[in-house]
Design a protein around this motif. Structure first.
Motif, PDB file in Angstrom:
ATOM      1  N   ASP C  87      96.251  41.249  43.017  1.00 26.36           N
ATOM      2  CA  ASP C  87      95.996  42.503  43.730  1.00 26.36           C
ATOM      3  C   ASP C  87      95.362  43.533  42.808  1.00 26.36           C
ATOM      4  O   ASP C  87      94.399  44.227  43.168  1.00 26.36           O
ATOM      5  N   MET C  88      95.938  43.612  41.610  1.00 32.77           N
ATOM      6  CA  MET C  88      95.451  44.609  40.660  1.00 32.77           C
ATOM      7  C   MET C  88      93.994  44.348  40.315  1.00 32.77           C
ATOM      8  O   MET C  88      93.161  45.270  40.335  1.00 32.77           O
ATOM      9  N   ASN C  90      91.795  42.804  42.082  1.00 33.49           N
ATOM     10  CA  ASN C  90      90.964  43.142  43.233  1.00 33.49           C
ATOM     11  C   ASN C  90      90.718  44.635  43.315  1.00 33.49           C
ATOM     12  O   ASN C  90      89.596  45.088  43.530  1.00 33.49           O
ATOM     13  N   SER C  91      91.830  45.360  43.130  1.00 33.02           N
ATOM     14  CA  SER C  91      91.684  46.814  43.288  1.00 33.02           C
ATOM     15  C   SER C  91      90.778  47.381  42.199  1.00 33.02           C
ATOM     16  O   SER C  91      89.938  48.251  42.474  1.00 33.02           O
ATOM     17  N   ALA C  94      87.245  46.589  43.059  1.00 28.47           N
ATOM     18  CA  ALA C  94      86.795  47.401  44.186  1.00 28.47           C
ATOM     19  C   ALA C  94      86.478  48.822  43.733  1.00 28.47           C
ATOM     20  O   ALA C  94      85.439  49.403  44.109  1.00 28.47           O
ATOM     21  N   GLU C  95      87.366  49.327  42.904  1.00 24.96           N
ATOM     22  CA  GLU C  95      87.196  50.705  42.439  1.00 24.96           C
ATOM     23  C   GLU C  95      85.892  50.848  41.643  1.00 24.96           C
ATOM     24  O   GLU C  95      85.102  51.786  41.858  1.00 24.96           O
ATOM     25  N   GLU C  98      82.997  50.839  43.848  1.00 28.35           N
ATOM     26  CA  GLU C  98      82.874  52.099  44.565  1.00 28.35           C
ATOM     27  C   GLU C  98      82.217  53.154  43.676  1.00 28.35           C
ATOM     28  O   GLU C  98      81.271  53.845  44.079  1.00 28.35           O
TER      29      GLU C  98
END
Lengths: 63, 395, 166
Positions: C87-88, C90-91, C94-95, C98
């Protein structure tokens, strides 16, 4: 007329034998029906036979 | 050490030799061959072999006196042979004052009389019952295995029923049966103490214990506990075990050629039954007496009637115990010996073979009866004890 | 019955009772009690051993069960940790994406604005140049042809209208 003692003794033996025979036969039947209770049936059979035998002997001695 | 399983096998084995011993023994009888009274107990077997006792009466007495002992009786003289067989059977069943084994082998036993003071002497003085014994100026004679007072010539007077009228001294002699009882008691003591000792080292039985322990456990689990109950049975175990093995061993001893007939003796069985009776009465609880004298749960009017019946039952129980054991053992011996006697009477090899076979069969049957009678005695004793200690809850 | 009484011997009865009673007590003391106690003891020890075995079996079972539970827990923990890591990751990705997108957009927007401004400035410049040029051209033309003032003005407005800058 006097009946000899031996006749009485014979009658007693016949009676006792019939009694014990019936007990034995019934016990066998009972065991056949309920083989799992054979121990108890045997004990009861021997006690009953012993009682009849006792009476038979007592009568024999009286004869 | 006697406590060996072999001792038991020996008992069984000796039984097979008992057969000839019984048949040969007629040569060593006592002199007093009076005809037995025909109201005796062996109607069903010994007498069945004979003709009517009344007719035979005179003939027997004649034969006995005429033939004496070591004389050969011709095979054609059936009556003579019958009386010899009958006498042999009687002799073997009766108690005796010396321990006679076979032929000349045997040993005398002490005789103890209370007759104007204690008199102890050896039975050798009677010379196998053939002569009058003189002790401290008193004369004694053995007649039909009983000691009577007599004079120097050994005269015996009879009443009309052919019973001797001579005075009988109080007789506490160590007879053959008493000897066997003492012997068996000593044997049992060493045997079972030996078994008990094997448990000191391990909890697993060894030697004779392997054979005897299942029997002890059987008496506990199949006789005592079901009949007396888990709560009280422990108190009676000693008595039940002792009486079982005592009766059984003595029954087996009766199958040996020694010709001991201890359990076929009324005095012995009366003693055993009376002990059972007294133990029952002394351990009787309130419920037990209640059931005898004032039966609960029946109409009040019936209760005295039932009390009478129960009281009769109280007396009949030890009586039937007595008679059952006595008659079973006696009858077994009489039947076996009578059949053996038939060989002698028929005096033919054709008869010998089947009668020997029959005797063998009956002997094996007697071995079963020996154990069965011990079991029944123990069983009934524990049943009576159980009734005495039972506690009912229906009041 | 007669025979029974006749056969009964007091002496034998006496000895039998005496010997038998003594035998009961002797055997009780030296044989039956030790034997029965030993049998009882053995039965109890067998029973005890059986019970102990049963207990051990149950303990074993419970131990096994707890082992399994621990294993299961461990597996779950691992799963959880792995999931968290995923999860980490991925985040973070993603960040980053962005941020990059935003940056790029901002740059593009700035560039567009600059281009717009340049273009506007260039158009204005062009218009002014064109007007100056037209005036100069017109001055020259008109200076030659037209002298009258009215004619000049009409001419100028007419020309401005004609010049259409898209």
């Amino acid at each position: 007329m006097e009946i000899p003692n031996i006749v009485g003794a014979g009658l007693i033996v016949i009676g006792a034998a019939m009694g014990i025979g019936r007990i034995g036969g019934s016990a066998m039947e009972a065991i056949g029906r309920q083989p799992e209770a054979s121990g108890k049936i045997q004990t009861a059979m021997i006690i009953a036979a012993a009682l009849i035998e006792g009476i038979g002997f007592a009568a024999l001695f009286a004869a | 050490m006697i406590s060996k399983f072999t001792a038991f096998t020996a008992f069984v084995g000796l039984m097979f030799f008992s057969v000839p011993a019984a048949a040969q023994d007629h040569g060593h009888e006592d002199t007093h061959q009076e005809e037995v009274h025909h109201d005796d107990a062996h109607h069903e077997d010994a007498h069945a072999v004979e003709m009517h006792a009344e007719d035979a009466h005179g003939a027997h007495a004649d034969h006995s006196e005429a033939h004496g002992h070591d004389e050969f009786i011709p095979a054609s003289d059936t009556e003579g042979r019958k009386s010899v067989v009958k006498e042999t059977v009687e002799h073997h069943l009766a108690d005796s004052y010396d321990f006679h084994i076979v032929g000349p082998v045997g040993f005398p036993l002490p005789i103890i009389l209370f007759d104007n003071g204690l008199k102890v002497f050896s039975s050798a003085k009677f010379h196998h019952g053939e002569s009058v014994a003189e002790v401290d100026g008193e004369h004694y004679i053995i007649h039909h295995s009983k000691i009577y007072k007599t004079d120097a010539e050994g005269t015996i007077t009879y009443d009309e029923h052919h019973h001797p009228t001579n005075e009988k001294p109080l007789d506490f002699s160590i007879t053959k049966n008493v000897f066997m009882i003492i012997f068996m008691a000593v044997f049992m003591f060493f045997l079972f103490r030996g078994v008990a000792k094997t448990y000191e080292n391990s909890l697993v039985p060894s030697k004779a214990g392997r054979f005897l322990e299942p029997l002890i456990v059987f008496i506990r689990d199949e006789i005592a506990i079901p009949n007396i109950g888990e709560k009280h049975y422990k108190r009676y175990m000693s008595f039940l075990l002792t009486i079982f093995f005592f009766i059984w061993f003595l029954n087996l001893a009766g199958m040996t050629p020694l010709g001991v007939n201890v359990t076929g003796n009324i005095a012995v069985t009366v003693s055993l039954a009376l002990m059972t009776f007294f133990i029952t009465q002394f351990s009787g609880k309130k419920d037990y007496w209640m059931h005898i004298f004032w039966m609960p749960g029946v109409p009040v009017l019936l209760r005295p009637v039932l009390a009478v019946i129960e009281l009769i039952g109280l007396v009949v129980k030890p009586f039937s115990l007595t008679i059952r054991l006595y008659a079973n053992m006696l009858a077994g011996h009489v039947v076996i010996m009578s059949i053996l006697g038939l060989i002698y009477i028929f005096a033919s090899y054709v008869a010998a073979v089947p009668f020997m076979g029959l005797t063998l069969f009956l002997s094996v049957l007697e071995l079963l009866v020996a154990a069965l009678q011990a079991y029944i005695f123990t069983m009934l004793a524990s049943l009576y004890f159980g009734a005495a200690v039972e506690e009912h809850d229906h009041h | 019955m007669d025979k029974l009484i006749n056969d009964f011997s007091i002496g034998l009865f006496f000895w039998q009772s005496l010997v038998f009673i003594i035998l009961i007590f002797l055997l009780r003391r030296f044989a039956w009690k030790p034997i029965l106690n030993a049998v009882n003891e053995r039965e109890e020890s067998i029973e005890g051993a059986l019970k102990a075995a049963e207990q051990a079996r149950q303990e074993m079972e419970s131990l096994q069960a707890s082992n399994e539970a621990i294993m299961k827990e461990a597996r779950e923990e691992r799963e959880r940790i792995l999931k968290e890591a995923r999860d980490m990751k991925n985040s973070i990705v993603a960040e980053a994406k962005e941020t990059a997108t935003a940056e790029a957009e901002k740059t593009v927007a700035a560039a567009k604005a600059a281009i717009e401004a340049e273009k506007a400035a260039a158009v204005a410049e062009l218009k002014n140049q064109a007007a100056v040029l037209s005036i100069e051209v017109a001055e020259k033309v008109l200076g030659q042809e037209l002298s009258a003032e009215n004619k000049q003005a009409a001419m100028i407005s007419k020309m401005i209208d004609e010049v259409k800058i898209n």
